[in-house]
Scaffold this active site. Sequence first.
Site, PDB file in Angstrom:
ATOM      1  N   LYS A 154       2.632   1.424  -4.115  1.00 62.25           N
ATOM      2  CA  LYS A 154       1.640   0.662  -4.890  1.00 62.25           C
ATOM      3  C   LYS A 154       2.136   0.369  -6.302  1.00 62.25           C
ATOM      4  O   LYS A 154       1.812  -0.654  -6.881  1.00 62.25           O
ATOM      5  CB  LYS A 154       0.325   1.442  -4.965  1.00 62.25           C
ATOM      6  CG  LYS A 154      -0.445   1.445  -3.652  1.00 62.25           C
ATOM      7  CD  LYS A 154      -1.779   2.147  -3.798  1.00 62.25           C
ATOM      8  CE  LYS A 154      -2.454   2.398  -2.471  1.00 62.25           C
ATOM      9  NZ  LYS A 154      -3.320   1.309  -2.019  1.00 62.25           N
ATOM     10  N   ASN A 175      -7.774   4.649   5.986  1.00 63.71           N
ATOM     11  CA  ASN A 175      -7.657   4.917   4.551  1.00 63.71           C
ATOM     12  C   ASN A 175      -8.787   4.247   3.796  1.00 63.71           C
ATOM     13  O   ASN A 175      -9.255   3.177   4.170  1.00 63.71           O
ATOM     14  CB  ASN A 175      -6.281   4.471   4.030  1.00 63.71           C
ATOM     15  CG  ASN A 175      -6.285   3.044   3.504  1.00 63.71           C
ATOM     16  OD1 ASN A 175      -6.664   2.793   2.354  1.00 63.71           O
ATOM     17  ND2 ASN A 175      -5.888   2.102   4.358  1.00 63.71           N
ATOM     18  N   GLY A 231      -0.323  -2.943  13.486  1.00 59.61           N
ATOM     19  CA  GLY A 231       0.003  -2.326  14.761  1.00 59.61           C
ATOM     20  C   GLY A 231       1.413  -2.558  15.252  1.00 59.61           C
ATOM     21  O   GLY A 231       1.709  -2.337  16.425  1.00 59.61           O
ATOM     22  N   LYS A 284      -3.592 -12.749   1.757  1.00 59.33           N
ATOM     23  CA  LYS A 284      -3.644 -11.750   2.840  1.00 59.33           C
ATOM     24  C   LYS A 284      -5.073 -11.616   3.337  1.00 59.33           C
ATOM     25  O   LYS A 284      -5.991 -11.378   2.539  1.00 59.33           O
ATOM     26  CB  LYS A 284      -3.124 -10.404   2.330  1.00 59.33           C
ATOM     27  CG  LYS A 284      -3.087  -9.321   3.413  1.00 59.33           C
ATOM     28  CD  LYS A 284      -2.267  -8.131   2.996  1.00 59.33           C
ATOM     29  CE  LYS A 284      -2.279  -7.032   4.029  1.00 59.33           C
ATOM     30  NZ  LYS A 284      -1.508  -5.863   3.624  1.00 59.33           N
ATOM     31  N   PHE A 329      -7.393   1.071  -3.912  1.00 56.47           N
ATOM     32  CA  PHE A 329      -6.466   0.493  -4.906  1.00 56.47           C
ATOM     33  C   PHE A 329      -6.192   1.463  -6.062  1.00 56.47           C
ATOM     34  O   PHE A 329      -6.302   1.096  -7.240  1.00 56.47           O
ATOM     35  CB  PHE A 329      -7.004  -0.827  -5.484  1.00 56.47           C
ATOM     36  CG  PHE A 329      -7.095  -1.979  -4.539  1.00 56.47           C
ATOM     37  CD1 PHE A 329      -6.446  -1.984  -3.318  1.00 56.47           C
ATOM     38  CD2 PHE A 329      -7.845  -3.101  -4.883  1.00 56.47           C
ATOM     39  CE1 PHE A 329      -6.530  -3.068  -2.449  1.00 56.47           C
ATOM     40  CE2 PHE A 329      -7.942  -4.195  -4.031  1.00 56.47           C
ATOM     41  CZ  PHE A 329      -7.297  -4.173  -2.815  1.00 56.47           C
ATOM     42  N   SER A 372      -8.969  -6.100   1.476  1.00 57.88           N
ATOM     43  CA  SER A 372      -9.124  -4.653   1.606  1.00 57.88           C
ATOM     44  C   SER A 372     -10.601  -4.318   1.763  1.00 57.88           C
ATOM     45  O   SER A 372     -11.443  -4.855   1.039  1.00 57.88           O
ATOM     46  CB  SER A 372      -8.583  -3.943   0.365  1.00 57.88           C
ATOM     47  OG  SER A 372      -9.074  -2.611   0.356  1.00 57.88           O
ATOM     48  N   ASN A 376      -4.542 -10.539  -2.481  1.00 61.37           N
ATOM     49  CA  ASN A 376      -5.195  -9.699  -1.480  1.00 61.37           C
ATOM     50  C   ASN A 376      -6.706  -9.798  -1.649  1.00 61.37           C
ATOM     51  O   ASN A 376      -7.246  -9.364  -2.669  1.00 61.37           O
ATOM     52  CB  ASN A 376      -4.712  -8.251  -1.653  1.00 61.37           C
ATOM     53  CG  ASN A 376      -5.390  -7.306  -0.673  1.00 61.37           C
ATOM     54  OD1 ASN A 376      -6.029  -7.744   0.277  1.00 61.37           O
ATOM     55  ND2 ASN A 376      -5.254  -6.010  -0.916  1.00 61.37           N
ATOM     56  N   TYR A 389       3.420  -0.573   8.356  1.00 59.57           N
ATOM     57  CA  TYR A 389       3.173   0.575   7.480  1.00 59.57           C
ATOM     58  C   TYR A 389       2.928   1.807   8.360  1.00 59.57           C
ATOM     59  O   TYR A 389       3.713   2.757   8.363  1.00 59.57           O
ATOM     60  CB  TYR A 389       1.965   0.275   6.576  1.00 59.57           C
ATOM     61  CG  TYR A 389       1.639   1.340   5.543  1.00 59.57           C
ATOM     62  CD1 TYR A 389       1.992   2.664   5.713  1.00 59.57           C
ATOM     63  CD2 TYR A 389       0.957   1.013   4.379  1.00 59.57           C
ATOM     64  CE1 TYR A 389       1.686   3.627   4.757  1.00 59.57           C
ATOM     65  CE2 TYR A 389       0.645   1.968   3.414  1.00 59.57           C
ATOM     66  CZ  TYR A 389       1.006   3.276   3.624  1.00 59.57           C
ATOM     67  OH  TYR A 389       0.695   4.218   2.681  1.00 59.57           O
ATOM     68  N   THR A 390       1.867   1.754   9.179  1.00 60.68           N
ATOM     69  CA  THR A 390       1.522   2.932   9.985  1.00 60.68           C
ATOM     70  C   THR A 390       2.645   3.269  10.970  1.00 60.68           C
ATOM     71  O   THR A 390       2.896   4.454  11.240  1.00 60.68           O
ATOM     72  CB  THR A 390       0.188   2.674  10.722  1.00 60.68           C
ATOM     73  OG1 THR A 390      -0.783   2.270   9.741  1.00 60.68           O
ATOM     74  CG2 THR A 390      -0.306   3.921  11.425  1.00 60.68           C
ATOM     75  N   GLY A 394       0.797  -1.223   0.000  1.00 62.92           N
ATOM     76  CA  GLY A 394       0.000   0.000   0.000  1.00 62.92           C
ATOM     77  C   GLY A 394       0.828   1.270   0.000  1.00 62.92           C
ATOM     78  O   GLY A 394       0.335   2.333  -0.370  1.00 62.92           O
ATOM     79  N   THR A 429      -2.463  -9.080   9.367  1.00 62.36           N
ATOM     80  CA  THR A 429      -3.754  -8.849   8.742  1.00 62.36           C
ATOM     81  C   THR A 429      -3.741  -7.549   7.941  1.00 62.36           C
ATOM     82  O   THR A 429      -2.843  -6.717   8.102  1.00 62.36           O
ATOM     83  CB  THR A 429      -4.872  -8.682   9.811  1.00 62.36           C
ATOM     84  OG1 THR A 429      -4.612  -7.484  10.540  1.00 62.36           O
ATOM     85  CG2 THR A 429      -4.963  -9.842  10.717  1.00 62.36           C
ATOM     86  N   ASN A 430      -4.811  -7.362   7.184  1.00 57.47           N
ATOM     87  CA  ASN A 430      -5.080  -6.082   6.537  1.00 57.47           C
ATOM     88  C   ASN A 430      -5.681  -5.113   7.572  1.00 57.47           C
ATOM     89  O   ASN A 430      -5.660  -5.400   8.776  1.00 57.47           O
ATOM     90  CB  ASN A 430      -6.049  -6.322   5.369  1.00 57.47           C
ATOM     91  CG  ASN A 430      -5.767  -5.389   4.207  1.00 57.47           C
ATOM     92  OD1 ASN A 430      -5.639  -4.178   4.416  1.00 57.47           O
ATOM     93  ND2 ASN A 430      -5.667  -5.922   3.012  1.00 57.47           N
ATOM     94  N   ASN A 437     -11.912  -1.568   0.969  1.00 61.82           N
ATOM     95  CA  ASN A 437     -12.232  -0.407   0.126  1.00 61.82           C
ATOM     96  C   ASN A 437     -12.603  -0.729  -1.312  1.00 61.82           C
ATOM     97  O   ASN A 437     -12.780   0.177  -2.117  1.00 61.82           O
ATOM     98  CB  ASN A 437     -11.070   0.583   0.160  1.00 61.82           C
ATOM     99  CG  ASN A 437     -10.771   1.028   1.576  1.00 61.82           C
ATOM    100  OD1 ASN A 437     -11.689   1.350   2.324  1.00 61.82           O
ATOM    101  ND2 ASN A 437      -9.508   0.997   1.967  1.00 61.82           N
ATOM    102  N   THR A 438     -12.681  -2.008  -1.657  1.00 65.95           N
ATOM    103  CA  THR A 438     -13.205  -2.405  -2.960  1.00 65.95           C
ATOM    104  C   THR A 438     -14.471  -3.198  -2.676  1.00 65.95           C
ATOM    105  O   THR A 438     -14.397  -4.249  -2.034  1.00 65.95           O
ATOM    106  CB  THR A 438     -12.183  -3.268  -3.737  1.00 65.95           C
ATOM    107  OG1 THR A 438     -11.045  -2.462  -4.029  1.00 65.95           O
ATOM    108  CG2 THR A 438     -12.767  -3.802  -5.042  1.00 65.95           C
ATOM    109  N   MET A 466      -8.343   4.360   0.190  1.00 65.19           N
ATOM    110  CA  MET A 466      -7.696   4.693  -1.081  1.00 65.19           C
ATOM    111  C   MET A 466      -8.420   4.000  -2.238  1.00 65.19           C
ATOM    112  O   MET A 466      -8.641   4.603  -3.286  1.00 65.19           O
ATOM    113  CB  MET A 466      -6.225   4.258  -1.078  1.00 65.19           C
ATOM    114  CG  MET A 466      -5.366   4.829   0.049  1.00 65.19           C
ATOM    115  SD  MET A 466      -5.269   6.613   0.046  1.00 65.19           S
ATOM    116  CE  MET A 466      -4.200   6.899  -1.355  1.00 65.19           C
TER     117      MET A 466
END
Length: 358
Positions: free
Chosen positions: A71, A116, A300, A219, A120, A180, A177, A321-322, A68, A247-248, A182-183, A118
Site C-alpha cells: 500500500k 479483508n 481468483g 477499478k 485503506f 473497495s 479505485n 493477490y490471494t 493492497g 475486479t476488486n 471497506n470505505t 483493512m
Amino acid sequence: MYRLLFSLVIARIDAEAAHHLTLRALRAIQAVPGAAPLLRRVLAPRDPALAVHALGLDFPSPLGLAAGFDKDAVAYKALGAFGFGHVEIGTVTGRPQPGNPRPRLFRLVRDRAVINRMGFNNAGSEAAADRLRNRRPGTIVGVNIGKTKVVPEAEAAADYVASTERLAPYADYLVVNVSSPNTPGLRNLQAVEHLRPLLSAVREAADRSAPRRVPLLVKIAPDLADDDVDAVADLALDLGLDGIIATNTTIERAGLRGDAALAKETGGLSGAPLKDRSLDVLRRLRARAGDRLVLVSVGGVEDAGDVWERIRAGATLVQGYTGMIYGGPLWARRVHRDLAARLKGSAFPTLAAARHHS
Ligand SMILES: Cc1cc2nc3c(=O)[nH]c(=O)nc-3n(C[C@H](O)[C@H](O)[C@H](O)COP(=O)(O)O)c2cc1C
C-alpha cells in the site's frame, strides 16, 4: 516447501502479522546492495513470448501484483525481483489514515480465499510520492488511489485530485479505485453520474502535473449489475480512459464451503470464490469495448491456467493477490514458467497473439 511452511507456521499466526513480516523481509532484501538485481536475474520472466506491450509500457510478463499488498510503496522493488511483471501500489488516499480496527484480515484456508476490511490503511499520498520520487527504472509501478475516509462523498474528487497531483509524475499508470467495500459510500462513485466528473477531474490533474501522458484506468467491483458494467465501459471509452481493472473484492459470500463463522466477517472476499464472477465481468467488458480498452483481469487467479483463460477472454494484463498468499514467494515465477510452457504447446507464438485471436 511453502505448503509445509504455510500449514505449520504461517496459518497459525495472525494474518495481518504474517503480512507485516513478509513486507519486512522484502524490505530487508531490498536494503542489501545487489540482492534485488540478483533475485531478478533468477526469478523474473525473461521469455520474450510472455512480454506484453500495453499502456505505452513494455511489461516483461502479463502477471502483476494487485493493489493492497504494497500500500505504501515500500517493497515494490523486491516484489518485481520476485517475478511480478508489474506492481500496483496503494490504495493511497489524499491523507494518511489508520484503516479499520484489527482484526481486519481473515484467511479462509479451505476456500483458498481471504476476507479483508483493512479500510485503506496507508501513510497518504505525500508519503507515497516521497518514496517514489527517486525511483529507478526496473519494476513497472502502477499507483492506485482512493478516497480518504473522513472526506465526504461530495468532496471526493478533490481528494483524488490531490493524490493525482502528487503521484502522477512518478506513476507508470494511475488507477482510480471506486470499488473497495471497506470505505463507506465509496462504491457509490461507480455510478456514471458521479464517475464522469471524478474521472475527468483526475485526467485533467494528471495532465497538468506530469510531463508525459500517464495512462488512467478505473477499478470496478464484481458486484456491479451487468448493465452497470456496460455503463462503465461506455464511460471509459467516452472519456478516453486507457483501461479498466476488473475486479476488486466481493461482498457476496456464495459458494463458500469452509468455516461458516469466518464467512460472516464483514469485508471484501478475494481468491478462488471470486474466479467465476471476475471472468464474467471481463467477458462482458470485452464484448462491450472490444480492443479499445486495456482490460486488466483480477480476482481468483491461482495458476497459469487461470492467466491463460483471462488472456483468451480478452485481458491484456492479469493481476493476483490471494493466489500469492497461498502460493508463496515463488508463485509469480511458477505461474510464468507454466504459462510459457502452455504457450509453447499452443498454436500461438506469443501471448499477444493468443489474446488477439480471442
Ligand atoms: C488484504 C487485501 C487488501 C486489499 N487492498 C486493496 C486496496 O487497497 N486497493 C484495491 O484496489 N484493491 C485491494 N485489494 C483487492 C485486490 O487488489 C484484488 O482486486 C482482489 O483481492 C481480487 O484478486 P485476488 O482474488 O487475486 O486476491 C485487496 C485485497 C486483499 C486480499
